[in-house]
Design an enzyme around this catalytic site. Structure first.
Site, PDB file in Angstrom:
ATOM      1  N   ASP A  53       0.871  -1.174   0.000  1.00  0.00           N
ATOM      2  CA  ASP A  53       0.000   0.000   0.000  1.00  0.00           C
ATOM      3  C   ASP A  53       0.909   1.225   0.000  1.00  0.00           C
ATOM      4  O   ASP A  53       1.690   1.425   0.939  1.00  0.00           O
ATOM      5  CB  ASP A  53      -0.883  -0.035   1.264  1.00  0.00           C
ATOM      6  N   VAL A  54       0.809   2.056  -1.032  1.00  0.00           N
ATOM      7  CA  VAL A  54       1.757   3.180  -1.157  1.00  0.00           C
ATOM      8  C   VAL A  54       1.557   4.263  -0.104  1.00  0.00           C
ATOM      9  O   VAL A  54       2.378   5.159   0.022  1.00  0.00           O
ATOM     10  CB  VAL A  54       1.719   3.838  -2.563  1.00  0.00           C
ATOM     11  N   ASN A  74       2.580   5.351 -10.097  1.00  0.00           N
ATOM     12  CA  ASN A  74       1.342   5.386 -10.877  1.00  0.00           C
ATOM     13  C   ASN A  74       0.106   5.188 -10.003  1.00  0.00           C
ATOM     14  O   ASN A  74      -0.980   5.635 -10.377  1.00  0.00           O
ATOM     15  CB  ASN A  74       1.428   4.274 -11.946  1.00  0.00           C
ATOM     16  N   TYR A 137      -8.684  15.583  -5.763  1.00  0.00           N
ATOM     17  CA  TYR A 137      -7.838  14.897  -6.749  1.00  0.00           C
ATOM     18  C   TYR A 137      -6.969  15.911  -7.493  1.00  0.00           C
ATOM     19  O   TYR A 137      -5.771  15.706  -7.680  1.00  0.00           O
ATOM     20  CB  TYR A 137      -8.757  14.138  -7.714  1.00  0.00           C
ATOM     21  N   LYS A 141      -2.939  16.082  -7.391  1.00  0.00           N
ATOM     22  CA  LYS A 141      -2.133  15.929  -8.611  1.00  0.00           C
ATOM     23  C   LYS A 141      -1.300  17.194  -8.890  1.00  0.00           C
ATOM     24  O   LYS A 141      -0.183  17.096  -9.390  1.00  0.00           O
ATOM     25  CB  LYS A 141      -3.031  15.581  -9.804  1.00  0.00           C
ATOM     26  N   THR A 172      -9.614   3.259 -18.798  1.00  0.00           N
ATOM     27  CA  THR A 172      -9.354   2.305 -17.709  1.00  0.00           C
ATOM     28  C   THR A 172     -10.567   2.266 -16.789  1.00  0.00           C
ATOM     29  O   THR A 172     -11.535   3.011 -16.995  1.00  0.00           O
ATOM     30  CB  THR A 172      -8.140   2.738 -16.850  1.00  0.00           C
TER      31      THR A 172
HETATM   32  N1  LIG Z   1      -7.869   6.749 -16.313  1.00  0.00           N
HETATM   33  C1  LIG Z   1      -7.779   8.064 -16.391  1.00  0.00           C
HETATM   34  O1  LIG Z   1      -8.642   8.719 -17.011  1.00  0.00           O
HETATM   35  C2  LIG Z   1      -6.593   8.793 -15.787  1.00  0.00           C
HETATM   36  C3  LIG Z   1      -6.297  10.067 -16.270  1.00  0.00           C
HETATM   37  C4  LIG Z   1      -5.214  10.765 -15.720  1.00  0.00           C
HETATM   38  C5  LIG Z   1      -4.457  10.184 -14.727  1.00  0.00           C
HETATM   39  N2  LIG Z   1      -4.778   8.933 -14.278  1.00  0.00           N
HETATM   40  C6  LIG Z   1      -3.928   8.385 -13.211  1.00  0.00           C
HETATM   41  O2  LIG Z   1      -3.345   7.197 -13.683  1.00  0.00           O
HETATM   42  C7  LIG Z   1      -3.031   6.349 -12.581  1.00  0.00           C
HETATM   43  C8  LIG Z   1      -3.561   4.952 -12.855  1.00  0.00           C
HETATM   44  O3  LIG Z   1      -4.981   5.002 -12.905  1.00  0.00           O
HETATM   45  P1  LIG Z   1      -5.829   4.058 -13.882  1.00  0.00           P
HETATM   46  O4  LIG Z   1      -6.605   4.936 -14.768  1.00  0.00           O
HETATM   47  O5  LIG Z   1      -4.969   3.011 -14.478  1.00  0.00           O
HETATM   48  O6  LIG Z   1      -6.893   3.453 -12.854  1.00  0.00           O
HETATM   49  P2  LIG Z   1      -6.906   2.076 -12.064  1.00  0.00           P
HETATM   50  O7  LIG Z   1      -6.989   0.944 -13.006  1.00  0.00           O
HETATM   51  O8  LIG Z   1      -7.973   2.240 -11.044  1.00  0.00           O
HETATM   52  O9  LIG Z   1      -5.468   2.030 -11.382  1.00  0.00           O
HETATM   53  C9  LIG Z   1      -5.173   2.519 -10.124  1.00  0.00           C
HETATM   54  C10 LIG Z   1      -4.133   1.591  -9.528  1.00  0.00           C
HETATM   55  O10 LIG Z   1      -3.641   2.141  -8.315  1.00  0.00           O
HETATM   56  C11 LIG Z   1      -3.588   1.118  -7.343  1.00  0.00           C
HETATM   57  N3  LIG Z   1      -3.753   1.711  -6.028  1.00  0.00           N
HETATM   58  C12 LIG Z   1      -4.769   2.498  -5.590  1.00  0.00           C
HETATM   59  N4  LIG Z   1      -4.582   2.813  -4.302  1.00  0.00           N
HETATM   60  C13 LIG Z   1      -3.419   2.232  -3.923  1.00  0.00           C
HETATM   61  C14 LIG Z   1      -2.679   2.191  -2.718  1.00  0.00           C
HETATM   62  N5  LIG Z   1      -3.090   2.834  -1.604  1.00  0.00           N
HETATM   63  N6  LIG Z   1      -1.511   1.495  -2.677  1.00  0.00           N
HETATM   64  C15 LIG Z   1      -1.084   0.858  -3.794  1.00  0.00           C
HETATM   65  N7  LIG Z   1      -1.727   0.849  -4.958  1.00  0.00           N
HETATM   66  C16 LIG Z   1      -2.885   1.535  -5.020  1.00  0.00           C
HETATM   67  C17 LIG Z   1      -4.743   0.169  -7.685  1.00  0.00           C
HETATM   68  O11 LIG Z   1      -4.476  -1.142  -7.216  1.00  0.00           O
HETATM   69  P3  LIG Z   1      -5.110  -1.715  -5.850  1.00  0.00           P
HETATM   70  O12 LIG Z   1      -6.506  -1.183  -5.768  1.00  0.00           O
HETATM   71  O13 LIG Z   1      -5.040  -3.189  -6.019  1.00  0.00           O
HETATM   72  O14 LIG Z   1      -4.236  -1.220  -4.767  1.00  0.00           O
HETATM   73  C18 LIG Z   1      -4.726   0.223  -9.195  1.00  0.00           C
HETATM   74  O15 LIG Z   1      -3.897  -0.779  -9.734  1.00  0.00           O
HETATM   75  C19 LIG Z   1      -3.638   7.014 -11.352  1.00  0.00           C
HETATM   76  O16 LIG Z   1      -2.647   7.741 -10.653  1.00  0.00           O
HETATM   77  C20 LIG Z   1      -4.655   7.976 -11.943  1.00  0.00           C
HETATM   78  O17 LIG Z   1      -4.906   9.069 -11.100  1.00  0.00           O
HETATM   79  C21 LIG Z   1      -5.822   8.229 -14.789  1.00  0.00           C
END
Ligand SMILES: NC(=O)c1ccc[n+]([C@@H]2O[C@H](COP(=O)([O-])OP(=O)(O)OC[C@H]3O[C@@H](n4cnc5c(N)ncnc54)[C@H](OP(=O)(O)O)[C@@H]3O)[C@@H](O)[C@H]2O)c1
Length: 239
Positions: A53-54, A74, A137, A141, A172
């Site tokens: 857990d980060v 990430n 959020y 960020k 995603t």
């Molecule tokens: N999708 C978008 O539209 C978008 C746009 C801009 C930026 N982002 C950023 O991209 C990154 C990845 O997001 P995603 O879109 O790929 O969504 P996602 O599939 O929900 O990925 C989020 C990941 O973070 C992990 N996570 C969450 N809380 C955590 C914790 N406390 N400790 C360790 N791991 C944790 C989750 O795994 P577990 O739940 O298993 O821990 C999951 O694998 C994020 O930082 C998000 O803010 C996403």
């Protein structure tokens, strides 16, 4: 062979990044809280996984038993709700995973990272402009970009670089949550809600996770050595 760590590597953008680096011949470790997701993401590739857990300092420190060449912070996410609807608990949770998680990950990485090392944060377009629907959020960020720029100055003479990638809505689970929210709120079907989410991007589309992965690969390359402290928007021109 480079050692690469991707937090939140079990799903979405992190999974695509982990696959891209593994397919390029790097030794990749992925972390997250859900072991089933990590196991699934590592299947068929030489990817090691370890739960962490980060937001928990000892769990992050335990990931760095040996130096990594590339570390990608990430892990992230957050729920929507305007500022008057944001509880202190929700605010703190969002800052904790997105901002504190990135701080703990990069600090632990820098303890052992050598010259040529690469720190990459996955921020968001919400790091570059306000968003009334996701104030916590967006604040978290923005903080990630401030942290990245500060670390970049700190490590500039060491041959390490620190940068952020700022994607717009990416295809995603996180984007799917936003789409599902719109479907409920405006009584829309999935196609209509997806079009609405994509309309924030001048290219009228969601970013593909593989596009973010390709950018991370470039920032991790030797050719990107002069790019330091940069927040790279990947949003079709949104910002
Ligand atoms: N999708 C978008 O539209 C978008 C746009 C801009 C930026 N982002 C950023 O991209 C990154 C990845 O997001 P995603 O879109 O790929 O969504 P996602 O599939 O929900 O990925 C989020 C990941 O973070 C992990 N996570 C969450 N809380 C955590 C914790 N406390 N400790 C360790 N791991 C944790 C989750 O795994 P577990 O739940 O298993 O821990 C999951 O694998 C994020 O930082 C998000 O803010 C996403």
């Amino acid at each position: 062979m480079r050692r690469v760590l991707v937090t939140g590597g079990g799903t979405g953008i992190g999974r695509a990044i982990a696959h891209a680096f593994a397919d390029a011949g790097d030794a990749v470790t992925i972390t997250g809280r859900r072991s089933d997701m990590l196991e699934d993401a590592s299947a068929g590739r030489s990817i090691i996984w370890q739960t962490a857990d980060v937001t928990k300092e000892p769990e992050v420190e335990a990931l760095f038993d040996a130096p990594y060449d590339v570390v990608i912070a990430n892990a992230g996410g957050g729920s929507s709700g305007k500022v008057l609807k944001t509880s202190l608990a929700s605010w703190e949770k969002t800052l904790s995973v997105n901002l504190t998680g990135t701080f703990l990950t990069f600090r632990a990485a820098l303890n052992t990272m050598g010259a040529g090392g690469r720190l990459i944060a996955i921020a968001s377009t919400a790091a570059l402009k306000g968003n009334a629907s996701v104030p916590a959020y967006s604040a978290a960020k923005h903080g990630v970009v401030g942290l990245v720029r500060s670390i970049a100055l700190d490590v500039a003479k060491s041959g390490i670089t620190c940068n952020a990638i700022c994607p717009g809505f990416t295809d995603t689970a996180l984007a799917d949550e936003a789409i599902s929210g719109l479907m409920k709120r405006f009584d829309m079907n999935r196609a209509e809600a997806t079009t609405m989410v994509a309309s924030g991007n001048p290219q009228a589309r969601l970013i593909d996770p593989s596009e973010v992965a390709a950018t991370a690969l470039f920032l991790a390359s030797k050719q990107a050595a002069a790019i330091n402290g940069h927040a790279l928007s990947m949003s079709g021109g949104e910002i």
